[in-house]
Design an enzyme around this catalytic site. Structure first.
Site, PDB file in Angstrom:
ATOM      1  N   TYR A   1      10.322  -3.871  -6.184  1.00  0.00           N
ATOM      2  CA  TYR A   1       9.042  -4.584  -6.195  1.00  0.00           C
ATOM      3  C   TYR A   1       9.170  -6.074  -6.472  1.00  0.00           C
ATOM      4  O   TYR A   1       8.187  -6.804  -6.319  1.00  0.00           O
ATOM      5  CB  TYR A   1       8.086  -3.900  -7.177  1.00  0.00           C
ATOM      6  CG  TYR A   1       7.670  -2.542  -6.667  1.00  0.00           C
ATOM      7  CD1 TYR A   1       6.875  -2.428  -5.532  1.00  0.00           C
ATOM      8  CD2 TYR A   1       8.118  -1.370  -7.259  1.00  0.00           C
ATOM      9  CE1 TYR A   1       6.518  -1.196  -5.023  1.00  0.00           C
ATOM     10  CE2 TYR A   1       7.768  -0.123  -6.763  1.00  0.00           C
ATOM     11  CZ  TYR A   1       6.963  -0.046  -5.644  1.00  0.00           C
ATOM     12  OH  TYR A   1       6.629   1.186  -5.124  1.00  0.00           O
TER      13      TYR A   1
ATOM     14  N   TYR B   1       1.733  -5.387  -7.586  1.00  0.00           N
ATOM     15  CA  TYR B   1       3.065  -4.832  -7.830  1.00  0.00           C
ATOM     16  C   TYR B   1       4.148  -5.899  -7.654  1.00  0.00           C
ATOM     17  O   TYR B   1       5.159  -5.894  -8.358  1.00  0.00           O
ATOM     18  CB  TYR B   1       3.323  -3.649  -6.904  1.00  0.00           C
ATOM     19  CG  TYR B   1       3.048  -2.300  -7.521  1.00  0.00           C
ATOM     20  CD1 TYR B   1       4.005  -1.300  -7.519  1.00  0.00           C
ATOM     21  CD2 TYR B   1       1.818  -2.008  -8.112  1.00  0.00           C
ATOM     22  CE1 TYR B   1       3.768  -0.047  -8.076  1.00  0.00           C
ATOM     23  CE2 TYR B   1       1.559  -0.780  -8.677  1.00  0.00           C
ATOM     24  CZ  TYR B   1       2.529   0.208  -8.664  1.00  0.00           C
ATOM     25  OH  TYR B   1       2.275   1.437  -9.235  1.00  0.00           O
TER      26      TYR B   1
ATOM     27  N   CYS C   1      -2.869  -3.365  -5.853  1.00  0.00           N
ATOM     28  CA  CYS C   1      -1.610  -2.666  -5.570  1.00  0.00           C
ATOM     29  C   CYS C   1      -0.710  -3.524  -4.696  1.00  0.00           C
ATOM     30  O   CYS C   1       0.440  -3.797  -5.045  1.00  0.00           O
ATOM     31  CB  CYS C   1      -1.887  -1.329  -4.891  1.00  0.00           C
ATOM     32  SG  CYS C   1      -0.383  -0.421  -4.466  1.00  0.00           S
TER      33      CYS C   1
ATOM     34  N   GLU D   1      -6.193   0.856 -11.641  1.00  0.00           N
ATOM     35  CA  GLU D   1      -4.735   0.733 -11.673  1.00  0.00           C
ATOM     36  C   GLU D   1      -4.220   0.913 -13.106  1.00  0.00           C
ATOM     37  O   GLU D   1      -3.219   1.598 -13.336  1.00  0.00           O
ATOM     38  CB  GLU D   1      -4.295  -0.625 -11.130  1.00  0.00           C
ATOM     39  CG  GLU D   1      -4.226  -0.725  -9.629  1.00  0.00           C
ATOM     40  CD  GLU D   1      -2.921  -0.169  -9.066  1.00  0.00           C
ATOM     41  OE1 GLU D   1      -2.249   0.625  -9.755  1.00  0.00           O
ATOM     42  OE2 GLU D   1      -2.588  -0.522  -7.923  1.00  0.00           O
TER      43      GLU D   1
ATOM     44  N   ASP E   1       2.710   8.887  -7.990  1.00  0.00           N
ATOM     45  CA  ASP E   1       2.820   7.756  -7.079  1.00  0.00           C
ATOM     46  C   ASP E   1       3.099   8.220  -5.659  1.00  0.00           C
ATOM     47  O   ASP E   1       2.723   7.547  -4.695  1.00  0.00           O
ATOM     48  CB  ASP E   1       3.921   6.805  -7.552  1.00  0.00           C
ATOM     49  CG  ASP E   1       3.780   5.416  -6.947  1.00  0.00           C
ATOM     50  OD1 ASP E   1       2.644   4.906  -6.885  1.00  0.00           O
ATOM     51  OD2 ASP E   1       4.806   4.837  -6.536  1.00  0.00           O
TER      52      ASP E   1
END
Length: 233
Positions: free
Chosen positions: A178, A152, A148, A221, A58
């Site tokens: 998040y 998230y 993303c 993803e 990440d």
């Protein structure tokens, strides 16, 4: 589906472009947002070595996404879009700094992060996003980023209840980040920007093109989560 940036579905009223794309790609979206990695993270059963592998990759992911937002600056044609790209790049860089602090607490020094090679799924998704922006326009780029930038926040909100009654949850900080207001606000801004970029109207063909970008990005993803799970011996 209308030719504009919104579609009317039943009594629920207009849908944003993001909601329309998500609805069109429901299997891929659920495979991403409800992946076993996500479910195990929320249940606090995700093996630490899997999470550590995810954190390392990440880091590379965020570096490439900073580049993608820098590309958005180049692709921008209005002052509003330039400001949005600048803000997004700053937010990604701030997230990267938070990520560095988090990984250090998990026993991964910065030198190890930077020395670790990018794995296949990391390269596949991040370069797909950059390629979408290079060959397409600003809307293509933001649609590729949407799983993303918006996904998230959806995942964080879904996992937040898992923290209740579990003060020792090992992944509390990740979930709180998040699901927090900062990231949630950024996701709302990203969703609104998609509508603004599509405000001139979308033909059916253009909507189909964007759907394929969104579908591919969502699938990549999910592959990114799976890559971490596959790190187990």
């Amino acid at each position: 589906v209308s030719r504009g940036c919104r579609a009317v579905v039943g009594h629920a009223g207009p849908m944003t472009l993001f909601e329309t794309l998500k609805d069109r790609c429901r299997p891929e979206w659920e495979a991403y947002t409800r992946h076993a990695f996500v479910e195990q993270l929320g249940a606090a059963t995700l093996p630490l070595e899997v999470f550590r592998d995810y954190l390392v990759q990440d880091f590379h992911f965020l570096v490439q996404f900073a580049r993608a937002n820098a590309l958005a600056t180049f692709k921008s044609r209005t002052l509003a879009d330039l400001h949005a790209a600048h803000a997004a790049t700053g937010a990604i860089l701030a997230e990267t700094e938070l990520h560095l602090r988090l990984t250090e607490r998990w026993g991964i020094p910065r030198a190890e992060l930077e020395a670790a090679p990018e794995k296949q799924a990391t390269v596949a998704y991040t370069r797909y996003v950059l390629d979408s922006g290079m060959v397409g326009d600003l809307l293509d780029l933001h649609v590729a980023l949407a799983p993303c930038t918006i996904g998230y926040a959806e995942i964080g909100a879904a996992l937040l209840p898992a923290l209740r009654g579990n003060p020792e949850h090992p992944y509390r900080e990740w979930i709180e980040e998040y699901s927090g207001e900062g990231f949630t606000a950024a996701a709302r801004a990203s969703e609104a920007q998609l509508d603004a970029l599509a405000a001139g109207g979308l033909t059916d063909r253009r909507l189909d093109e964007l759907t394929e970008v969104f579908r591919t990005a969502s699938r990549l993803e999910a592959d990114f989560w799976q890559q971490a799970l596959d790190a187990l011996p």
